[in-house]
Design an enzyme around this catalytic site. Structure first.
Site, PDB file in Angstrom:
ATOM      1  CB  SER A 158       8.551  -3.381 -13.280  1.00 57.32           C
ATOM      2  OG  SER A 158       7.560  -3.984 -12.479  1.00 57.32           O
TER       3      SER A 158
ATOM      4  CE  LYS B 235       5.286  -6.298 -14.282  1.00 55.99           C
ATOM      5  NZ  LYS B 235       4.861  -5.653 -13.042  1.00 55.99           N
TER       6      LYS B 235
ATOM      7  CB  SER C 292       6.210  -5.615  -9.840  1.00 60.19           C
ATOM      8  OG  SER C 292       5.311  -4.682 -10.365  1.00 60.19           O
TER       9      SER C 292
END
Length: 498
Positions: free
Chosen positions: A334, A141, A138
């Protein structure tokens, strides 16, 4: 002696940082049009040169510098190198002494890729296989957020629109209207208040019903347009509680419960669910909707669906929160659905197809335009759920450097959206027993099976703003690996590292 002095300095700073972090979190609220209230107020007091002051006779040193991190104000400008407020630079040898014993933790897998960069100079101070490509999970991102903000600007809002099929703003073709998906996953079916709240499907129904009554129309057929996106709508990981099918029309991220973040049961067809909910809301407002909603195209040219001058052709429109707020929400929680939506908004801005492939190309192109080190990198999605993503710690650290750069204020939401250790988002449950890092470390987390990553910012014991990226693949003890990465971030906060 130097180590004891540093430890005492950090301990005092961390305690004060905890108090201020709690206050700032509650004062700012989760999001305020993309800029934390506490951070914005503090930034207003910055010097004209843009350099954050970390000392001077009027400041309560030594606790001032670490306190800035949870407030987000360290993002206003990197630490100054000269003048009365100059902050000592860390050295590679000092950082190696602090980090390398922690890198030997058996819970960490292979490869282990580390980059620590001085935000003021943009130079890597310490690296361990920093250019090695690894699965980021993640923390990709961060790249998605920077790319979207760079392409569209922090004030951009995503529109959801209702139009007539002939594009003239009137209900034609047997009084059919079309609900056009603009790519806003935060469109909600719940009641909303205030201009700064997410766009509401109820508000869109209010405006549509009013426009129809004004034109004398009391009965319509409803179509819905999802043509903005192309390619498969299922993420490569398949049906999953962590992400809905990727479609430009959905309500509440396709969630089938009352949650607003985290795993949840998901709709198999979010667009159909959104259209049915909209039809029900129109009926509640006195508009007859005949039959079931069906797929349709918005007007002959499809301008409303493709981001053209839809203001002149729309029966009604609602807009999302500013992009700055969406980026913050994506990073704090997230949020995979927002991440994929922002990657596609970047693709649309670049003239690429709004698909996984087009979004990957568009995000990569924006990072290249920011002169970031992309050699060997592959960006396959916006969320990091795809293991085909491969980037280096050096790249992600430099992404954060760009976000901290005073010459790129449009990128600052990438920093203000980072979770605060022990307090917000995906770091809320971490650092519970870590008095040094809690409230001071701000970082994006990344976790897949066998993958643990962490990237963010920290103000060290001398008051120097550092950015870091820690990546490890092939882990077999996820909790142990997570703790190891947290200890590394705390070591930076505890370190003068000279």
């Amino acid at each position: 002696m130097e180590q004891r002095r540093t430890w005492r300095l950090s301990a005092v700073s961390a305690v004060v940082g905890l108090v201020v972090a709690v206050a700032s979190v509650f004062a700012a609220g989760p999001w305020d049009s993309g800029q934390r209230k506490a951070e914005r107020a503090r930034a207003a007091g910055s010097t004209a040169t843009g350099g954050e002051r970390h000392g001077g006779p009027s400041r309560a040193a030594p606790s001032a510098s670490p306190v800035l991190a949870p407030l987000g104000t360290a993002a206003v400008a990197p630490s100054p190198d000269s003048g009365d407020d100059a902050v000592p630079r860390p050295t590679g040898a000092g950082l190696a002494d602090a980090l390398e014993p922690l890198l030997d933790d058996g819970a960490l897998g292979r490869p282990r890729s580390v980059s620590v960069v001085d935000a003021a100079t943009g130079r890597q101070v310490y690296g361990a296989r920093a250019d090695t490509q690894a699965v980021p999970a993640s923390i990709i991102k961060l790249a998605t957020g920077v790319a979207a903000l760079s392409a569209l600007g922090p004030d951009h809002r995503i529109r959801t629109t209702v139009v007539g099929p002939d594009g003239d703003g009137k209900a034609g073709d047997g009084d059919r209207i079309v609900l056009v998906g603009g790519g806003d996953p935060t469109l909600t079916a719940h009641p909303v208040k205030g201009a700064d709240h997410p766009a509401g499907l109820r508000r869109l129904a209010d405006r549509t019903a009013a426009a129809l009554r004004k034109s004398g129309t009391e009965s319509v057929r409803l179509g819905y347009d999802t043509s903005l996106y192309s390619g498969p709508d299922l993420h490569p990981i398949g049906p999953n509680e962590n992400i809905s099918p990727v479609t430009p029309l959905m309500i509440d991220e396709g969630r089938l419960d009352d949650s607003d973040h985290g795993p949840a049961p998901r709709s198999e067809d979010p667009a159909v669910d959104a259209a049915r909910a909209f039809a029900s809301m129109l009926r509640d407002r006195g508009i007859e909707v005949r039959g079931e909603p069906r797929p349709a195209k918005a007007g002959k040219s499809g301008k409303a669906a493709k981001g053209g001058k839809d203001g002149a052709t729309a029966l009604a429109t609602v807009r999302s929160q500013p992009l700055s707020a969406l980026v913050e929400r994506m990073l704090t929680n997230s949020d995979n659905d927002i991440a994929e939506a922002l990657a596609r908004q970047t693709a649309i801005a670049a003239g690429e197809p709004a698909s996984f492939d087009g979004a990957g190309r568009a995000v990569t192109a924006r990072l290249r335009a920011l002169r970031l080190p992309l050699s060997g990198a592959r960006i396959a999605d916006g969320s990091g759920l795809d293991r085909a993503d491969h980037v280096s710690a050096a790249l992600l650290a430099q992404v954060l450097v760009r976000a901290a750069d005073p010459d790129h204020p449009e990128l600052r939401p990438v920093l203000t959206g980072l979770p605060v250790a022990g307090f917000t988002g995906t770091l809320r449950g971490r650092y519970a027993r870590d008095a040094v890092g809690r409230g001071v470390v701000r970082a994006k987390t990344g976790t897949l099976t066998g993958v643990n990553t962490l990237a963010g910012t920290v103000v060290d014991a001398d008051g120097r703003l550092l950015v870091f990226a820690f990546m490890t693949n092939g882990t077999t003890d996820p909790q142990g690996a997570q703790r190891a990465l947290d200890r590394m971030a705390s070591a930076l906060a505890n370190c003068g590292c000279r």
